[in-house]
Design an enzyme around this catalytic site. Structure first.
Site, PDB file in Angstrom:
ATOM      1  N   GLU A 254       0.894  -1.251  -0.302  1.00 39.17           N
ATOM      2  CA  GLU A 254       0.023   0.210   0.080  1.00 39.17           C
ATOM      3  C   GLU A 254       1.061   1.360   0.083  1.00 39.17           C
ATOM      4  O   GLU A 254       0.609   2.424   0.705  1.00 39.17           O
ATOM      5  CB  GLU A 254      -0.885  -0.141   1.112  1.00 39.17           C
ATOM      6  CG  GLU A 254      -2.007  -1.178   1.197  1.00 39.17           C
ATOM      7  CD  GLU A 254      -2.816  -1.233   2.241  1.00 39.17           C
ATOM      8  OE1 GLU A 254      -2.895  -0.368   3.284  1.00 39.17           O
ATOM      9  OE2 GLU A 254      -3.792  -2.069   2.432  1.00 39.17           O
TER      10      GLU A 254
ATOM     11  N   ASN B  86       2.200  -5.126  -3.278  1.00 40.98           N
ATOM     12  CA  ASN B  86       0.670  -5.383  -3.063  1.00 40.98           C
ATOM     13  C   ASN B  86      -0.044  -4.188  -2.778  1.00 40.98           C
ATOM     14  O   ASN B  86       0.439  -3.400  -1.776  1.00 40.98           O
ATOM     15  CB  ASN B  86       0.625  -6.450  -1.574  1.00 40.98           C
ATOM     16  CG  ASN B  86      -0.388  -7.142  -1.405  1.00 40.98           C
ATOM     17  OD1 ASN B  86      -1.203  -7.619  -2.214  1.00 40.98           O
ATOM     18  ND2 ASN B  86      -1.363  -6.776  -0.301  1.00 40.98           N
TER      19      ASN B  86
ATOM     20  N   HIS C  52     -10.594  -5.768  -2.683  1.00 40.05           N
ATOM     21  CA  HIS C  52     -11.741  -5.464  -1.452  1.00 40.05           C
ATOM     22  C   HIS C  52     -12.938  -4.922  -2.079  1.00 40.05           C
ATOM     23  O   HIS C  52     -12.662  -3.695  -2.665  1.00 40.05           O
ATOM     24  CB  HIS C  52     -11.084  -4.832  -0.358  1.00 40.05           C
ATOM     25  CG  HIS C  52      -9.971  -5.522   0.426  1.00 40.05           C
ATOM     26  ND1 HIS C  52     -10.063  -6.541   1.206  1.00 40.05           N
ATOM     27  CD2 HIS C  52      -8.648  -4.974   0.438  1.00 40.05           C
ATOM     28  CE1 HIS C  52      -8.957  -6.845   1.799  1.00 40.05           C
ATOM     29  NE2 HIS C  52      -8.105  -5.859   1.346  1.00 40.05           N
TER      30      HIS C  52
ATOM     31  N   GLU D 152      -6.303 -10.583  -1.432  1.00 33.36           N
ATOM     32  CA  GLU D 152      -7.049 -10.501  -0.109  1.00 33.36           C
ATOM     33  C   GLU D 152      -8.401 -10.280  -0.468  1.00 33.36           C
ATOM     34  O   GLU D 152      -9.486  -9.456   0.162  1.00 33.36           O
ATOM     35  CB  GLU D 152      -6.757  -8.978   0.632  1.00 33.36           C
ATOM     36  CG  GLU D 152      -5.212  -9.017   1.085  1.00 33.36           C
ATOM     37  CD  GLU D 152      -4.817  -7.884   1.857  1.00 33.36           C
ATOM     38  OE1 GLU D 152      -5.614  -6.997   2.283  1.00 33.36           O
ATOM     39  OE2 GLU D 152      -3.496  -7.421   1.871  1.00 33.36           O
TER      40      GLU D 152
ATOM     41  N   ASP E 199     -12.186  -9.982  -1.002  1.00 33.82           N
ATOM     42  CA  ASP E 199     -13.647 -10.076  -0.102  1.00 33.82           C
ATOM     43  C   ASP E 199     -14.440  -9.172  -0.929  1.00 33.82           C
ATOM     44  O   ASP E 199     -14.063  -8.304  -1.508  1.00 33.82           O
ATOM     45  CB  ASP E 199     -13.544  -9.832   1.205  1.00 33.82           C
ATOM     46  CG  ASP E 199     -12.526  -8.603   1.832  1.00 33.82           C
ATOM     47  OD1 ASP E 199     -12.551  -7.821   0.758  1.00 33.82           O
ATOM     48  OD2 ASP E 199     -12.470  -8.554   2.815  1.00 33.82           O
TER      49      ASP E 199
HETATM   50  C1  XIL Z   1      -6.407  -6.098   8.278  1.00 35.54           C
HETATM   51  C2  XIL Z   1      -6.593  -7.271   9.233  1.00 35.54           C
HETATM   52  O1  XIL Z   1      -7.552  -8.223   8.648  1.00 35.54           O
HETATM   53  C3  XIL Z   1      -7.253  -6.843  10.497  1.00 35.54           C
HETATM   54  O2  XIL Z   1      -7.488  -8.128  11.491  1.00 35.54           O
HETATM   55  C4  XIL Z   1      -6.314  -5.924  11.313  1.00 35.54           C
HETATM   56  O3  XIL Z   1      -6.799  -5.242  12.403  1.00 35.54           O
HETATM   57  C5  XIL Z   1      -6.090  -4.726  10.438  1.00 35.54           C
HETATM   58  O4  XIL Z   1      -5.640  -5.222   9.124  1.00 35.54           O
HETATM   59  N1  XIL Z   1      -4.919  -4.287   3.787  1.00 35.54           N
HETATM   60  C6  XIL Z   1      -3.938  -5.171   4.374  1.00 35.54           C
HETATM   61  C7  XIL Z   1      -4.384  -6.311   5.213  1.00 35.54           C
HETATM   62  O5  XIL Z   1      -3.012  -5.338   3.617  1.00 35.54           O
HETATM   63  O6  XIL Z   1      -3.151  -6.854   6.005  1.00 35.54           O
HETATM   64  C8  XIL Z   1      -5.507  -5.619   6.422  1.00 35.54           C
HETATM   65  O7  XIL Z   1      -5.889  -6.645   7.508  1.00 35.54           O
HETATM   66  C9  XIL Z   1      -6.399  -5.021   5.647  1.00 35.54           C
HETATM   67  C10 XIL Z   1      -6.038  -4.079   4.645  1.00 35.54           C
END
Ligand code: XIL
Length: 463
Positions: free
Chosen positions: A171, A213, A249, A278, A280
């Site tokens: 990020e 990422n 996401h 990631e 979802d």
């Molecule tokens: C999130 C986790 O799922 C949570 O448990 C934590 O409190 C915060 O981070 N981008 C990412 C992930 O790269 O690591 C993050 O995960 C969500 C956003």
């Protein structure tokens, strides 16, 4: 490639599907699915992992180690998934709570679970502006840069050989229309912090694929254009980057973009692999199921889209559980999105080409900018170490040498270098007068300690 042509190309790929099925049997991951796959070339994987393996891909989940005691959770994990990502356990705050003091217990548990169950591990993440330990807040400039590089080196060294792919940097680009880097403490150490992190990671674990990422990079937009330009530049200059992770996401306001597949493809065309890291998707029922299907079909249509990871197992495990964004409900039952995902995986697609084996000759330790030769003079209970730093063809404007010490060794003083830590993995950085070293030239520093002197390899990198 649209969904229909992905289906037909899946039928053409019978031999690779069988090959993948055999691989799955050997690794023992997905015995049920593979039995069916072998019985008929038109058959389907019965789990996410088995279905993905038919085209040479993995299907993973972000895992919270404290949930590994939940039998429903572990049952689904072991049945369905072939890769795990630590949800939080390998982040900077979790692994280095105090400067140069590392805690790996939780991350190690995940790695053990993965090894015991034939799963890959995706490392997440070495350098990120969030979830940093508190002690980094007072650091800036060279001190923060060195702390970050030391962190990358130590963690990647600890997990060397166990990580399939590392999200080295997470990020680092700004949201919105600029396509520029995000302002952060790490960015303020200089624009080259990302490539420095990748070089340090490659030196520490040459066998891991190294990925950038990010989120909101899932379609073509100013942010993904910024990442694209960076990856193109890194590839052109030989900065070691192997892959780009797309977090994916999705919400009602930010749905799967129509150019999702084209965006993955343009990154692949730069010579990197891509992964969905990631995934979802907010929602429920058939609209959520359709979105999952679209994402999976897009990945399967891109030959070097090598795997998909969802950001948890049950909706109740999600970091944004109110969005019910995952494939299993709170009871662990399969949702419509599960079925559409499995169907999309079983529809087939391109087969992942074999990966290039890691280099047979390992690169010189460090980032290749310099080498460090160690000589030790020891006596019972103590030692003096002299280290010669030799610059590579580009010369140096600052250097850092990392040197593991035996467990009973303690550094008592150093000269011509400042050191971080006194035991374990100690790093030595140039002082004001010896950071600049011409191409091929050398400079020396030394340190004294109690206990046994170092026997391991020193790594030297540009600082
Ligand atoms: C999130 C986790 O799922 C949570 O448990 C934590 O409190 C915060 O981070 N981008 C990412 C992930 O790269 O690591 C993050 O995960 C969500 C956003």
């Amino acid at each position: 490639m649209n969904h229909v042509s992905a289906r037909s190309s899946g039928r053409r790929t019978t031999p690779p599907r069988l090959r993948a099925a055999l691989v799955s049997i050997v690794t023992g991951v997905v015995a049920v699915g593979t039995t069916v796959a072998l019985a008929s070339s038109a058959s389907a994987g019965t789990t996410l992992g088995a279905a993905a393996a038919e085209t040479g891909r993995y299907f993973g989940a972000a895992v919270a180690v404290n949930r590994l005691s939940d039998s429903v959770y572990v049952g689904i994990l072991n049945r369905e998934f072939t890769s795990v990502t630590a949800e939080n356990e390998m982040k900077w705050d979790a692994t280095e709570p105090s400067p140069n003091q590392f805690t790996y217990a939780s991350g190690d548990k995940l790695v053990s679970h993965a090894e015991a169950n034939g799963m890959r591990v995706r490392g997440h993440t070495l350098a990120w502006h969030q979830q940093q330990p508190r002690w980094t807040a007072v650091l800036s400039g060279t001190a923060l840069r060195n702390a970050m590089l030391n962190h990358v080196t130590q963690v990647a060294t600890h997990y060397r050989g166990k990580i399939h792919a590392w999200n080295v940097v997470n990020e680092a680009f700004a949201d919105g229309g600029s396509g520029a880097r995000r302002d952060s403490n790490l960015q303020r150490t200089g624009d080259d912090w990302i490539e420095a992190a990748f070089r340090a990671a490659r030196a520490a674990d040459p066998g891991a694929k190294l990925c950038y990422n990010d989120y909101y990079t899932d379609g073509q937009n100013p942010k993904s254009n910024g990442v694209y330009a960076m990856v193109r530049d890194f590839r052109a200059r030989g900065v070691p980057i192997d892959c780009v992770g797309f977090q994916s996401h999705f919400t009602a306001q930010s749905p799967v973009p129509s150019d999702y597949q084209a965006n993955l493809q343009r990154f692949v065309d730069l010579g990197v692999e891509v992964q969905i890291t990631e995934l979802d998707i907010e929602g429920s029922g058939s609209s959520q199921a359709d979105s999952y299907s679209r994402v999976v079909s897009a990945c399967l249509a891109v030959s070097r889209c090598t795997g998909i990871t969802v950001s948890g197992i049950r909706d109740t495990d999600s970091w944004r559980s109110s969005a019910t964004p995952l494939l299993f409900d709170g009871n662990g039952a399969k949702k419509a999105a599960y079925t559409s995902t499995l169907d999309a995986l079983n529809a087939g697609g391109t087969t992942v080409p074999p990966t290039t084996p890691p280099p047979t000759t390992p690169p010189p330790p460090g980032d290749g900018a310099c080498t460090a030769a160690v000589s030790v003079n020891s006596w019972p209970g103590g030692f003096v170490t002299t280290v010669k730093v030799t610059a590579g063809p580009a010369g140096l404007d600052g250097w850092v040498v990392n040197l593991p010490l035996p467990s009973d060794a303690t550094v008592t003083n150093a000269w011509n270098a400042q050191h971080t830590g006194t035991s374990g993995a100690v790093s030595f950085r140039n002082v004001s007068y010896n950071g600049t070293v011409g191409a091929g030239a050398g400079t020396e520093f030394g340190f004294q300690g109690t206990g046994n002197g170092p026997t391991g390899t020193a790594t030297c990198a540009r600082a």
